[in-house]
Design a protein around this motif. Sequence first.
Motif, PDB file in Angstrom:
ATOM      1  N   ILE A 151      38.093 -78.219   6.917  1.00 38.15           N
ATOM      2  CA  ILE A 151      36.695 -78.032   6.525  1.00 38.15           C
ATOM      3  C   ILE A 151      36.636 -77.178   5.261  1.00 38.15           C
ATOM      4  O   ILE A 151      37.222 -76.086   5.206  1.00 38.15           O
ATOM      5  CB  ILE A 151      35.878 -77.355   7.642  1.00 38.15           C
ATOM      6  CG1 ILE A 151      36.079 -78.083   8.976  1.00 38.15           C
ATOM      7  CG2 ILE A 151      34.398 -77.332   7.281  1.00 38.15           C
ATOM      8  CD1 ILE A 151      35.454 -77.366  10.160  1.00 38.15           C
TER       9      ILE A 151
ATOM     10  N   LEU B 265      41.507 -81.053  11.868  1.00 35.91           N
ATOM     11  CA  LEU B 265      40.264 -81.067  11.094  1.00 35.91           C
ATOM     12  C   LEU B 265      40.323 -79.988  10.023  1.00 35.91           C
ATOM     13  O   LEU B 265      40.587 -78.818  10.316  1.00 35.91           O
ATOM     14  CB  LEU B 265      39.069 -80.817  12.024  1.00 35.91           C
ATOM     15  CG  LEU B 265      37.690 -80.783  11.368  1.00 35.91           C
ATOM     16  CD1 LEU B 265      37.355 -82.137  10.758  1.00 35.91           C
ATOM     17  CD2 LEU B 265      36.626 -80.371  12.370  1.00 35.91           C
TER      18      LEU B 265
ATOM     19  N   GLY C  91      31.710 -86.372   5.299  1.00 36.85           N
ATOM     20  CA  GLY C  91      32.738 -86.538   6.322  1.00 36.85           C
ATOM     21  C   GLY C  91      33.763 -87.571   5.902  1.00 36.85           C
ATOM     22  O   GLY C  91      33.406 -88.688   5.511  1.00 36.85           O
TER      23      GLY C  91
ATOM     24  N   ILE D 230      30.394 -77.144  14.412  1.00 37.32           N
ATOM     25  CA  ILE D 230      31.681 -77.841  14.529  1.00 37.32           C
ATOM     26  C   ILE D 230      32.649 -77.021  15.373  1.00 37.32           C
ATOM     27  O   ILE D 230      33.363 -77.560  16.234  1.00 37.32           O
ATOM     28  CB  ILE D 230      32.269 -78.119  13.131  1.00 37.32           C
ATOM     29  CG1 ILE D 230      31.395 -79.135  12.379  1.00 37.32           C
ATOM     30  CG2 ILE D 230      33.700 -78.641  13.242  1.00 37.32           C
ATOM     31  CD1 ILE D 230      31.825 -79.358  10.942  1.00 37.32           C
TER      32      ILE D 230
ATOM     33  N   ARG E 156      39.169 -85.299   8.564  1.00 40.67           N
ATOM     34  CA  ARG E 156      39.793 -85.481   9.881  1.00 40.67           C
ATOM     35  C   ARG E 156      41.116 -86.210   9.750  1.00 40.67           C
ATOM     36  O   ARG E 156      41.248 -87.171   9.012  1.00 40.67           O
ATOM     37  CB  ARG E 156      38.875 -86.282  10.820  1.00 40.67           C
ATOM     38  CG  ARG E 156      37.708 -85.514  11.352  1.00 40.67           C
ATOM     39  CD  ARG E 156      37.031 -86.258  12.503  1.00 40.67           C
ATOM     40  NE  ARG E 156      36.578 -87.568  12.122  1.00 40.67           N
ATOM     41  CZ  ARG E 156      37.025 -88.709  12.643  1.00 40.67           C
ATOM     42  NH1 ARG E 156      37.955 -88.692  13.561  1.00 40.67           N
ATOM     43  NH2 ARG E 156      36.540 -89.865  12.248  1.00 40.67           N
TER      44      ARG E 156
ATOM     45  N   THR F 175      34.246 -82.290   5.640  1.00 43.43           N
ATOM     46  CA  THR F 175      35.158 -82.353   6.780  1.00 43.43           C
ATOM     47  C   THR F 175      36.188 -83.443   6.528  1.00 43.43           C
ATOM     48  O   THR F 175      35.836 -84.564   6.126  1.00 43.43           O
ATOM     49  CB  THR F 175      34.396 -82.653   8.082  1.00 43.43           C
ATOM     50  OG1 THR F 175      33.708 -83.902   7.964  1.00 43.43           O
ATOM     51  CG2 THR F 175      33.406 -81.556   8.398  1.00 43.43           C
TER      52      THR F 175
ATOM     53  N   LEU G 114      32.785 -86.071  15.343  1.00 40.78           N
ATOM     54  CA  LEU G 114      31.763 -85.259  14.696  1.00 40.78           C
ATOM     55  C   LEU G 114      30.403 -85.946  14.634  1.00 40.78           C
ATOM     56  O   LEU G 114      29.429 -85.340  14.163  1.00 40.78           O
ATOM     57  CB  LEU G 114      32.206 -84.897  13.270  1.00 40.78           C
ATOM     58  CG  LEU G 114      33.467 -84.026  13.170  1.00 40.78           C
ATOM     59  CD1 LEU G 114      33.790 -83.728  11.714  1.00 40.78           C
ATOM     60  CD2 LEU G 114      33.296 -82.737  13.950  1.00 40.78           C
TER      61      LEU G 114
END
Length: 372
Positions: free
Chosen positions: A137, A135, A72, A180, A148, A146, A155
Motif C-alpha cells: 500500500i 498486499l 487497486g 484495509i 496485491r 494497493t 478488497l
Amino acid sequence: MPSKKYSRRRRPAAPAPPVPAVPDAPPGSDGGRGSVVQASVYRGGHKVASPGTLAETFHRLRDEPEGMAWIGLHRPSESELLSLAAEFDLHELAVEDAMEAHQRPKLERYGDTLFVVLRAARYLDAPEEVDFGELHIFIGADFLITVRHGAAPDLSTVRRRMEETPELLALGPEAVLYAILDAVVDGYAPVVEGVQNDIDEIETEVFRGDPAVSRRIYELSREMVEFQRATRPLVGMLHSLMAGFAKYGTDEELQRRLRDVADHVTHTSERVDGFRQALTEILTVNATLVTQQQNAEMRALAEAGFEQNEEIKKISSWAAILFAPTLVGTIYGMNFDHMPELHWVYGYPFAILLMAVVCSSLYVVFKKRDWL
C-alpha cells in the motif's frame, strides 16, 4: 500518517503513459485477474469518477483539487508501477519491493508517502491449508494505491463499505488504510478457527496411531511459522501508527478504529504463538508414542523369535532321539551274510536294548538342558 494537512505536490503537466484497465474487472471490485482492477477518484467521500486507465485517473485527479484517488492493482507490470512512481513521486526502493513481492510486513515512510506491506491469509477448507497473500500500500496526501500479490485479501468489500460510509471516506487515504488493516486482521479469524479445528483433529489422530499424522503436523507447523511472520510484525506496525496520532492530527474516530484493530491483531498473534507451542508438544507426544509402538513391536518380535527357538529345540531333540533307533535299525536291516551278531541268539534283544539306552540317555541330556 499522511493527511490533508500536507500540501498537494505539483504534478507534471505531461500525462503519464496510458495503461489500460482490466476489461473484465467488474466496477468496484479488486478481485480481477488483470493488473488495474479498479481506479476511482473521490471528493468529499463520494465517488466522482471511475477512469478506465491510469492516465485518465491522473488527469481526473489533477482536476479535483480536494480529490483523492484510490487505485487497486493485482500483480502489476513494471511499466504500470513506474507510471505510478512518476506520477506520485514514489520512492524507488518501495517500488522495487512492490515489484518483487515476498516482503515481510513493514511500515516505511518516504517523505510524505507511507509504504505499508501486509500479509493477508485465508483458510482453504478443501485441502485444509492456509493460503497467504501479500498486499503493498502506498499512501499519500491525495492518493492510495494497493498492489496485491495473491488472492487474499478481497478488497472489493472494503471499497464497497467505504463508499457506503462517505463520512468515513471523506477523512482521506488514512481512513482507507485503517479499513484495509481492519479487513486483513478480520480475515485472520477464520484462519485461526480452521487451524484450531486442524489441531483438534491432529490430537485425535495422534492417539489413534495414524501413521500419516506426522506429516500433517509438520505441514501445519510450517504454515504457523508463516502465519507468525504475518502477524507478529503487524503488532509493532500498529503501535507505530498509534504513536503518530498526535503528530499527524489523526481523527478521533480513526484512532478508535486503529486501537480496535491493534487489540485484534495482538489477540491473533498470541493465538498463533499458542498454536506453535501446541504443535511442538503434539509432535513430541507423537514421537514418544511412535517410539513406544516400535518398542512394543520389537518386543513382540523378540518374544515370537524366542518361542520359535524353543519349538525348534524340541523338534531337534525329538529328531535326535528318534535318530538313534533308526540308525541301529538301518544298519541291521542291510541283510549282509557276514555281519556281527547276525546269527546271535541275543542279537535282537541286544539291538532293542541298545536303542532304548541311547534314546533314554539323549532324553535325559535334553531334559537337563530344558530342551524338552
